[in-house]
Design an enzyme around this catalytic site. Structure first.
Site, short mmCIF file in Angstrom:
data_model
loop_
_atom_site.label_atom_id
_atom_site.label_comp_id
_atom_site.label_asym_id
_atom_site.label_seq_id
_atom_site.Cartn_x
_atom_site.Cartn_y
_atom_site.Cartn_z
N VAL A 17 7.00 -50.29 20.20
CA VAL A 17 5.55 -50.30 20.43
C VAL A 17 4.89 -48.99 19.98
O VAL A 17 3.75 -48.72 20.31
CB VAL A 17 5.21 -50.61 21.90
CG1 VAL A 17 5.66 -52.01 22.27
CG2 VAL A 17 5.81 -49.59 22.85
N ALA A 18 5.63 -48.21 19.18
CA ALA A 18 5.07 -47.03 18.51
C ALA A 18 4.32 -46.09 19.46
O ALA A 18 3.11 -45.87 19.33
CB ALA A 18 4.16 -47.46 17.36
N LYS A 19 5.06 -45.55 20.42
CA LYS A 19 4.50 -44.60 21.40
C LYS A 19 3.34 -45.19 22.20
O LYS A 19 2.45 -44.46 22.65
CB LYS A 19 4.06 -43.31 20.71
CG LYS A 19 5.20 -42.52 20.08
CD LYS A 19 4.74 -41.20 19.51
CE LYS A 19 5.91 -40.40 18.97
NZ LYS A 19 5.47 -39.11 18.37
N GLY A 20 3.35 -46.50 22.36
CA GLY A 20 2.32 -47.15 23.16
C GLY A 20 1.09 -47.58 22.39
O GLY A 20 0.20 -48.23 22.94
N TYR A 59 19.74 -36.14 27.42
CA TYR A 59 18.59 -36.43 28.27
C TYR A 59 18.69 -35.68 29.60
O TYR A 59 19.63 -35.87 30.36
CB TYR A 59 18.46 -37.93 28.53
CG TYR A 59 18.33 -38.79 27.30
CD1 TYR A 59 17.88 -38.26 26.08
CD2 TYR A 59 18.67 -40.13 27.32
CE1 TYR A 59 17.77 -39.04 24.94
CE2 TYR A 59 18.55 -40.93 26.20
CZ TYR A 59 18.11 -40.38 25.01
OH TYR A 59 18.00 -41.17 23.89
#
Length: 302
Positions: free
Chosen positions: A200-203, A51
């Site tokens: 949350v699946a990319k929002g 990162y």
């Protein structure tokens, strides 16, 4: 905040962890978010040497000064970045792992890592050599436990059978139920924990995620996502919002020790933490979600 045992280890981690990848490179802002997370009961921080080319680890190291004993610190290894070269190369060799850990320890300003994770993996890797590296690092006291971060069932099975991993990090959500087919049953049987990223699946699985659903997700088209979102919002009305329903669904699996939603703002962080107080899903609600969502399957690396 509820704490769960990580596999068969002596580590107990908050069921809501902090995925540090989305903290950003503003050190003041990122540090404030880490401090708020700890203040609100999160003790599990997950980063990686990948990162921001190590900067994320440096930020975490600064942020946890004076708090190290209260934190379960996880990072990852295997992606080799060399100055002057574009991108990263995959390197699960023993020599690289034992070299890279020293750099992570330096950036994190600590003398041990609680959970060291292989950041990927294929069947073509020198798996025995990789495992040997982790085992030696345990004996040397540089790491307490190790795990893998992978969505490949064939790789996960190899490490489950051949190593002493305590955890597997994998993408898992209502929209990505692939771990339910093979991974979760295996981990539960072996006493290994899943750390779930992407709950949350990319929002998409948030109240404000309608626009993000326009592009589809895995094998869902935008109409299917819209319909499912409506059902989930209605299901949680009065007790949970959509994101909290999504997070509680993932945590309902006995094999899941924690979810690590990312947070790039204080609002997101506090909302994630609030999921720990949200009503758990009833058996009937879990059954409804499973009936209305897709039983995704891994097509490759089975």
């Amino acid at each position: 905040m509820k704490h769960n045992r990580l596999g068969k280890s002596e580590l107990y981690i908050s069921e809501i962890g902090l995925g540090c990848m989305s903290l950003g490179t503003d050190k003041v802002k990122a540090t404030a978010l880490v401090h708020e997370a700890i203040e609100k009961g999160i003790n599990f921080l997950d980063t990686a040497d990948l990162y921001d080319e190590g900067l994320n680890e440096e930020i975490i190291g600064e942020a946890i000064k004076g708090k190290r004993a209260d934190i379960v610190l996880a990072t990852k290894v295997g992606n080799h970045w060399e100055k002057g070269k574009a991108g990263w190369s995959w390197d699960p060799s023993k020599a690289y792992i034992k070299s890279a850990v020293k750099e992570s320890l330096r950036r994190l300003q600590t003398d041990y890592i609680d959970l060291y994770q292989l950041h990927g993996g294929t069947l073509d890797d020198p798996i025995s050599e990789t495992i040997e590296a982790f085992e030696e690092l345990k004996q040397e006291g540089l790491i307490r436990y190790y795990g893998i971060s992978s969505i490949r069932p064939n790789v996960i099975r190899e490490y489950v059978e051949r190593s002493n991993i305590v955890s597997v990090m994998s993408q898992y959500s209502i929209l990505d139920r692939r771990p339910e087919e093979q991974i979760l049953p295996l981990l539960e049987e072996k006493g290994i924990s899943l750390i779930a990223r992407g709950p949350v699946a990319k929002g998409i699985l948030t109240d404000n995620g309608a626009a993000k659903a326009e592009k589809g997700y895995l094998d869902y088209d935008k109409e299917e996502l819209s319909s499912l979102r409506d059902v989930l919002i209605e299901m949680g009305e009065g007790s949970r919002d959509l994101a909290h329903t999504a997070i509680r669904y993932v945590l309902a699996s006995p094999a899941v020790a924690a979810v690590i939603p990312g947070a790039s703002s204080l609002e997101q962080l506090l909302h994630n933490i609030a999921a720990s107080e949200a009503h758990q899903l009833s058996p009937a609600e879990l059954e409804t979600i499973k009936r209305l969502s897709k039983e995704n399957r891994f097509e490759q690396h089975r």
